[in-house]
Scaffold this motif. Structure first.
Motif, PDB file in Angstrom:
ATOM      1  N   PHE A 102      -9.653  -0.986   7.282  1.00 40.78           N
ATOM      2  CA  PHE A 102      -8.433  -1.068   8.075  1.00 40.78           C
ATOM      3  C   PHE A 102      -8.289   0.145   8.982  1.00 40.78           C
ATOM      4  O   PHE A 102      -7.703   0.055  10.054  1.00 40.78           O
ATOM      5  CB  PHE A 102      -7.206  -1.228   7.178  1.00 40.78           C
TER       6      PHE A 102
ATOM      7  N   SER B 156      -7.253   0.693  13.011  1.00 41.08           N
ATOM      8  CA  SER B 156      -5.906   1.298  12.995  1.00 41.08           C
ATOM      9  C   SER B 156      -4.845   0.337  12.480  1.00 41.08           C
ATOM     10  O   SER B 156      -3.781   0.199  13.079  1.00 41.08           O
ATOM     11  CB  SER B 156      -5.515   1.788  14.386  1.00 41.08           C
ATOM     12  N   ILE B 157      -5.129  -0.340  11.369  1.00 43.27           N
ATOM     13  CA  ILE B 157      -4.148  -1.255  10.788  1.00 43.27           C
ATOM     14  C   ILE B 157      -3.314  -0.522   9.754  1.00 43.27           C
ATOM     15  O   ILE B 157      -3.862   0.104   8.844  1.00 43.27           O
ATOM     16  CB  ILE B 157      -4.850  -2.481  10.195  1.00 43.27           C
ATOM     17  N   LYS B 158      -1.995  -0.547   9.945  1.00 41.39           N
ATOM     18  CA  LYS B 158      -1.117   0.162   9.019  1.00 41.39           C
ATOM     19  C   LYS B 158      -0.416  -0.821   8.089  1.00 41.39           C
ATOM     20  O   LYS B 158      -0.221  -0.532   6.920  1.00 41.39           O
ATOM     21  CB  LYS B 158      -0.107   1.007   9.793  1.00 41.39           C
ATOM     22  N   ASN B 159      -0.041  -1.973   8.616  1.00 41.06           N
ATOM     23  CA  ASN B 159       0.560  -2.984   7.736  1.00 41.06           C
ATOM     24  C   ASN B 159      -0.558  -3.857   7.167  1.00 41.06           C
ATOM     25  O   ASN B 159      -1.106  -4.705   7.863  1.00 41.06           O
ATOM     26  CB  ASN B 159       1.559  -3.827   8.532  1.00 41.06           C
ATOM     27  N   THR B 160      -0.896  -3.621   5.886  1.00 35.92           N
ATOM     28  CA  THR B 160      -2.053  -4.304   5.304  1.00 35.92           C
ATOM     29  C   THR B 160      -1.695  -5.677   4.737  1.00 35.92           C
ATOM     30  O   THR B 160      -2.560  -6.344   4.178  1.00 35.92           O
ATOM     31  CB  THR B 160      -2.675  -3.449   4.194  1.00 35.92           C
TER      32      THR B 160
ATOM     33  N   GLY C 135      -2.125  -3.568  14.721  1.00 36.48           N
ATOM     34  CA  GLY C 135      -1.612  -2.728  13.640  1.00 36.48           C
ATOM     35  C   GLY C 135      -1.261  -3.506  12.390  1.00 36.48           C
ATOM     36  O   GLY C 135      -0.894  -2.921  11.376  1.00 36.48           O
ATOM     37  N   THR C 136      -1.367  -4.831  12.446  1.00 37.46           N
ATOM     38  CA  THR C 136      -1.071  -5.655  11.274  1.00 37.46           C
ATOM     39  C   THR C 136      -2.325  -6.464  10.911  1.00 37.46           C
ATOM     40  O   THR C 136      -3.013  -6.969  11.791  1.00 37.46           O
ATOM     41  CB  THR C 136       0.098  -6.603  11.584  1.00 37.46           C
ATOM     42  N   ALA C 137      -2.581  -6.571   9.614  1.00 36.19           N
ATOM     43  CA  ALA C 137      -3.786  -7.262   9.166  1.00 36.19           C
ATOM     44  C   ALA C 137      -3.639  -8.772   9.348  1.00 36.19           C
ATOM     45  O   ALA C 137      -2.592  -9.336   9.040  1.00 36.19           O
ATOM     46  CB  ALA C 137      -4.049  -6.942   7.704  1.00 36.19           C
TER      47      ALA C 137
ATOM     48  N   MET D 116     -14.779  -5.893  11.609  1.00 36.71           N
ATOM     49  CA  MET D 116     -13.337  -5.652  11.697  1.00 36.71           C
ATOM     50  C   MET D 116     -12.917  -5.463  13.154  1.00 36.71           C
ATOM     51  O   MET D 116     -11.857  -5.948  13.576  1.00 36.71           O
ATOM     52  CB  MET D 116     -12.948  -4.404  10.896  1.00 36.71           C
TER      53      MET D 116
ATOM     54  N   LEU E 203       0.834  -1.204   0.000  1.00 41.81           N
ATOM     55  CA  LEU E 203       0.000   0.000   0.000  1.00 41.81           C
ATOM     56  C   LEU E 203       0.868   1.253   0.000  1.00 41.81           C
ATOM     57  O   LEU E 203       0.545   2.244  -0.660  1.00 41.81           O
ATOM     58  CB  LEU E 203      -0.923  -0.020   1.225  1.00 41.81           C
TER      59      LEU E 203
END
Lengths: 324, 181
Positions: free
Chosen positions: B146, B150-154, A251-253, A240, A2
């Motif tokens: 996302f 608060s997801i930054k690393n997708t 912070g990680t998907a 979500m 991204l």
């Protein structure tokens, strides 16, 4: 990824804008510095009190297109203008730009010094013998850096738009989150979840089948398929949040999140209401003809998305991102 | 049959939301849930969620806006239209395919424009509307969903979304050519 796409959109935007503006400098599509000739139909001639001409500037579409060297309009040009002479004898023209103005002039006015006017310098003004018309030649203000201005403006406009979209979500989010909370307390989501466990277990193996996240995801997918986008987004965001409660690395998907997103971006919908409405408005004989083709298209997108999410999650680089 | 299906689905979409309210809240009442209090408790989060997505949405939409305003789309189209023509995609519909994942309002505008120019029942009109119905605004969905958590690393979300979009567009071209060409 991204990161790269995001910076890519911005850098490409800036470079292409500068490139287009440089091309415009060479080609001069706005005819900067070249006089445009037209006829002024005089409504008010200057008198002793005021040194202003008022009237309509008219030109044929052929003359307009010939001047700009491209097919810009098909209609007769007729624009209200006022021409005033300053103390130094130089005459300047000010033209109101409205929705009825030629598209090209509207475009130019956007990048000009005033948003709703096009300003020019009159180089020739010869009244006819009867004072009813006059021959005028006008050099419009130079139009430069159109795209660069547009890119700057777009960045500001879209930032504002983003806030408007988010604020517009508040009410509807609150409504649906409230309803969902009641359904959760009443145990209704759990019932729904149990029925669909065979499917959800395969799609989201990491999620316990009776977790509230599963209920929210099912509701979101159902709302999406019915085309209830107002309900789908709040339900999806709720899903979500629930999925994030199972996230070992904040912070990680997670894999489940990406699979869920793949189903969402596939956009499987039983009734593509927007497309049908636009078709009906455009006078289609059979607006609903695209229902079947859209289901095939969105079905392929969803299957491809889910498959891709399952395959890509095994790649070492994405696996490593999940490790603490 | 098609007409029947369409009106059936329309009725479902109409009653779905009122029905959901009725069933959810009614079920809650039956289970002796304090519906009002629980509703308010849940609704409290609405504000926070909406505010939380703002930075993500600003970042995404501003970049997309700059890209669109620069005229880069036209450049991209002139580069890849020879390739897409080979698979039976009319060049007129290429802007639609490229805009769909980026901007909902942008692709809606393109669809409306194409129908005005070519007619809704032309091959181009049908293909554009099928493309519109075959995908979602991927980048908007990624930013909003996302953003909420608060997801930054997708991770693999973006490639997955792009693969889904490409598949949807190719399938739309294929099925429309098959049925309406």
């Amino acid at each position: 990824m991204l990161n790269y796409i995001w910076i890519g959109l911005i850098l490409i935007g800036l470079f292409v804008a500068v490139g287009n503006d440089i091309t415009d400098e060479i080609r001069n599509p706005y005819r900067n510095g070249q006089p445009f000739e037209a006829t002024l139909i005089v409504k008010k001639a200057p008198s002793g009190i005021r040194a202003t001409w008022e009237g309509d500037i008219v030109a044929t579409p052929e003359a307009f297109n010939a001047y700009y060297g491209a097919s810009r309009t098909a209609e007769q040009i007729s624009q209200p203008v006022s021409i005033s002479t300053g103390a130094d004898g130089a005459a300047s023209l000010s033209m109101m730009i409205t929705d009825a103005s030629p598209a090209w002039w509207r475009e130019m006015a956007k990048s000009g010094s005033s948003k709703d006017r096009l300003i020019g310098r009159v180089v020739l003004l010869v009244p006819a013998a009867d004072q009813q018309t006059a021959r005028v030649q006008v050099v419009f203000e130079s139009i430069r850096f159109v795209k660069l201005r547009a890119v700057t403006q777009a960045a500001l406009d879209y930032a504002g738009l983003a806030v408007n979209i988010a604020l517009g979500l508040i009410g509807i989010m609150a409504l649906w989150l409230g309803v969902m909370k009641v359904a959760e307390e009443a145990g209704l989501l759990q019932v729904l979840t149990r029925v669909l466990t065979p499917v959800t277990k395969r799609l989201f193996p990491e999620i316990p089948p009776d977790h509230p996240a599963v209920g929210a995801m099912i509701m979101n997918i159902a709302a999406n398929m019915l085309g209830l986008s107002n309900a789908a987004t709040p339900l999806g965001l709720k899903a979500m949040e629930e999925l994030n409660k199972l996230n070992p690395k904040v912070g990680t998907a997670t894999n489940a999140m990406v699979t869920f997103l793949a189903i969402n971006t596939g956009g499987l919908i039983i009734l593509p209401a927007t497309a049908i409405a636009v078709r009906a408005a455009a006078g289609s004989a059979n607006p609903g003809i695209i229902i079947g083709t859209s289901i095939v298209g969105a079905g392929c997108a969803t299957i491809a998305g889910v498959t891709a999410s399952k395959l890509l999650q095994r790649l070492p680089r994405y696996k490593k991102a999940m490790e603490a | 049959m098609g007409e029947f299906l369409k009106s059936f689905i329309e009725v479902i979409s109409l009653i779905a939301i009122p029905l959901m309210f009725l069933v959810f809240l009614g079920w809650g009442l039956m289970k002796k849930v304090k519906v009002y209090e629980v509703f308010v408790e849940g609704a409290k989060d609405g504000f926070n969620v909406a505010i939380r997505i703002i930075p993500y949405l600003v970042a995404m939409l501003a970049a997309i806006g700059m890209f669109r305003a620069s005229g880069a789309m036209e450049l991209l189209i002139s580069i890849i239209s020879p390739v897409t023509s080979l698979i039976g995609m009319p060049p007129e519909t290429l802007p639609m395919a490229l805009m769909r994942p980026l901007s909902g309002s942008g692709s809606l505008g393109i669809m409306t424009e194409l129908m005005k120019v070519h007619g809704p029942d032309s091959l181009i009109g049908i293909m554009a509307s099928t493309m519109y119905g075959s995908s979602e605004t991927t980048f908007y969905v990624i930013a909003v969903y996302f953003g909420t958590v608060s997801i930054k690393n997708t991770r693999h979300a973006v490639p997955t979304g792009i693969i889904a979009d490409v598949a949807g567009m190719l399938a739309a071209v294929w099925i429309v050519n098959l049925l309406f060409h």
